[in-house]
Design a protein around this motif. Structure first.
Motif, PDB file in Angstrom:
ATOM      1  N   LYS A 290       5.395  66.054  79.252  1.00 30.28           N
ATOM      2  CA  LYS A 290       5.442  64.595  79.234  1.00 30.28           C
ATOM      3  C   LYS A 290       4.165  63.984  78.667  1.00 30.28           C
ATOM      4  N   GLU A 291       3.029  64.478  79.091  1.00 30.84           N
ATOM      5  CA  GLU A 291       1.764  63.891  78.660  1.00 30.84           C
ATOM      6  C   GLU A 291       1.536  64.091  77.161  1.00 30.84           C
ATOM      7  N   LYS A 292       1.852  65.275  76.678  1.00 31.23           N
ATOM      8  CA  LYS A 292       1.645  65.555  75.248  1.00 31.23           C
ATOM      9  C   LYS A 292       2.570  64.707  74.378  1.00 31.23           C
ATOM     10  N   VAL A 293       3.848  64.620  74.757  1.00 26.84           N
ATOM     11  CA  VAL A 293       4.802  63.815  73.982  1.00 26.84           C
ATOM     12  C   VAL A 293       4.449  62.334  74.083  1.00 26.84           C
ATOM     13  N   GLU A 330      11.307  58.330  80.698  1.00 31.77           N
ATOM     14  CA  GLU A 330      10.228  58.114  81.676  1.00 31.77           C
ATOM     15  C   GLU A 330       8.935  57.736  80.973  1.00 31.77           C
ATOM     16  N   ILE A 331       8.679  58.383  79.836  1.00 33.86           N
ATOM     17  CA  ILE A 331       7.492  58.046  79.048  1.00 33.86           C
ATOM     18  C   ILE A 331       7.532  56.575  78.612  1.00 33.86           C
ATOM     19  N   MET A 332       8.680  56.159  78.075  1.00 34.08           N
ATOM     20  CA  MET A 332       8.800  54.800  77.557  1.00 34.08           C
ATOM     21  C   MET A 332       8.810  53.751  78.665  1.00 34.08           C
ATOM     22  N   LYS A 333       9.177  54.142  79.861  1.00 31.84           N
ATOM     23  CA  LYS A 333       9.182  53.226  81.003  1.00 31.84           C
ATOM     24  C   LYS A 333       7.842  53.214  81.724  1.00 31.84           C
TER      25      LYS A 333
END
Length: 335
Positions: A290-293, A330-333
């Motif tokens: 998640k963090e890398k993307v 989740e990243i975009m939110k």
């Protein structure tokens, strides 16, 4: 200044990829299931591509698939990413999407491109005068606009099911030609940076600098595609990405096969992924946890300034693919 991802719409481009051991029927069920999950996860739109004569891609009858997806969902926008217009009659496209727009009001998008979506021999089999239609692409886009216009009611040739129906048109492209056209017509612009990133920044600059407001759009609106393979760990994401690497090798060598199951990320596959030709084509492929993307996505949006990001995920296992899209949401939110 960092980007606030929560303000950026995020969407999906679906190719209905057929995995080894599967078939188009199962693929269509998975596509619908993905669209339903995407709707739950807050994705803005779910677009279907158009490709022909490829065993690994089942999105051939794009308008039919759009109807299938729209009928099985409730709120998410569904559309074409895109209809390759030189393959088709503008009248027929207008009738198809006018019908879809009436069946699913406010939910249908019409993305138009000029590439064949296949090899030249197949393109000729689709439409023998295709090359003439390529040169007429700007005129045929405007012809579709006219068919959708209520003012066409007095014309000799009408797409009666399209007149006055709200189906926004998007211009798709992978080169600067499409940017000029989208700007001239005042239409939103979607760039295929997931496989043809070379002219992305030049095309965006052309679009922004030459944009002319239209009845559909008052200010420029840009979308760009990225490949995303997200997993709980970087190691798992790399393993899953081996299917994409092998798929792209097939595309580049003309030996297209079904999507193959992932394998260990060997030194040979690593060397292949780092080959300059691969790196050029897959420049905007974000593989990792998640963090890398998240960091890759933020960098991409900061550098491009696009209004919306469209994700493409070539993943063999359906559950792995669902998980990747869930992580990206989740990243975009900001979760």
């Amino acid at each position: 200044m960092s980007v606030d991802l929560k303000k950026i719409p995020y969407s999906i481009l679906e190719l209905a990829t057929v995995s080894a051991g599967s078939n188009p029927s199962a693929t269509f069920k998975n596509s619908l299931h993905l669209a339903q999950k995407a709707e739950e996860l807050g994705y803005t739109r779910f677009w279907l591509a158009e490709h022909h004569n490829m065993v690994s891609i089942a999105s051939s009858a794009t308008a039919v698939l759009i109807g299938h997806i729209a009928g099985g969902t409730k709120t998410i926008k569904v559309g074409s990413g895109g209809i390759m217009l030189p393959n088709h009659s503008p009248l027929i496209v207008s009738e198809q999407f006018g019908t879809l727009g009436s069946l699913y009001p406010g939910r249908i998008d019409l993305g138009l491109g000029r590439a064949p979506g296949t090899d030249q021999v197949t393109a000729h089999a689709i439409r023998s005068d295709r090359m003439q239609a390529v040169y007429k692409f700007p005129d045929e886009v405007q012809q579709i606009q006219q068919y959708f216009s209520p003012s066409n009611s007095t014309a000799k040739v009408r797409a009666t099911v399209a007149e006055g129906v709200d189906v926004p048109i998007y211009i798709l492209g992978s080169s600067t030609d499409s940017a000029h056209l989208a700007a001239k017509l005042g239409l939103p612009y979607a760039f295929a940076s997931h496989f043809a990133p070379a002219q992305l920044f030049e095309a965006l600059n052309i679009y922004y600098n030459n944009f002319q407001p239209s009845a559909q759009l008052k200010e420029p609106y840009t979308m760009a595609c990225i490949n995303v393979i997200a997993a709980p760990t970087n190691e798992e994401a790399l393993r899953i990405s081996t299917s994409l690497i092998r798929m792209m090798l097939g595309v580049m060598t003309g030996k297209i096969d079904y999507m193959q199951p992932p394998t260990e990320y060997t030194a040979d596959l690593k060397a292949l992924a780092e080959n300059p030709a691969f790196e050029r084509m897959l420049k905007f492929s974000f593989v990792g946890d998640k963090e890398k993307v998240k960091q890759s996505t933020m960098d991409f949006i900061e550098k491009t300034g696009v209004n919306e990001v469209v994700t493409v995920s070539h993943i063999y296992d359906h559950n792995d693919r669902l998980r990747s899209f869930e992580i990206f949401s989740e990243i975009m939110k900001g979760q």
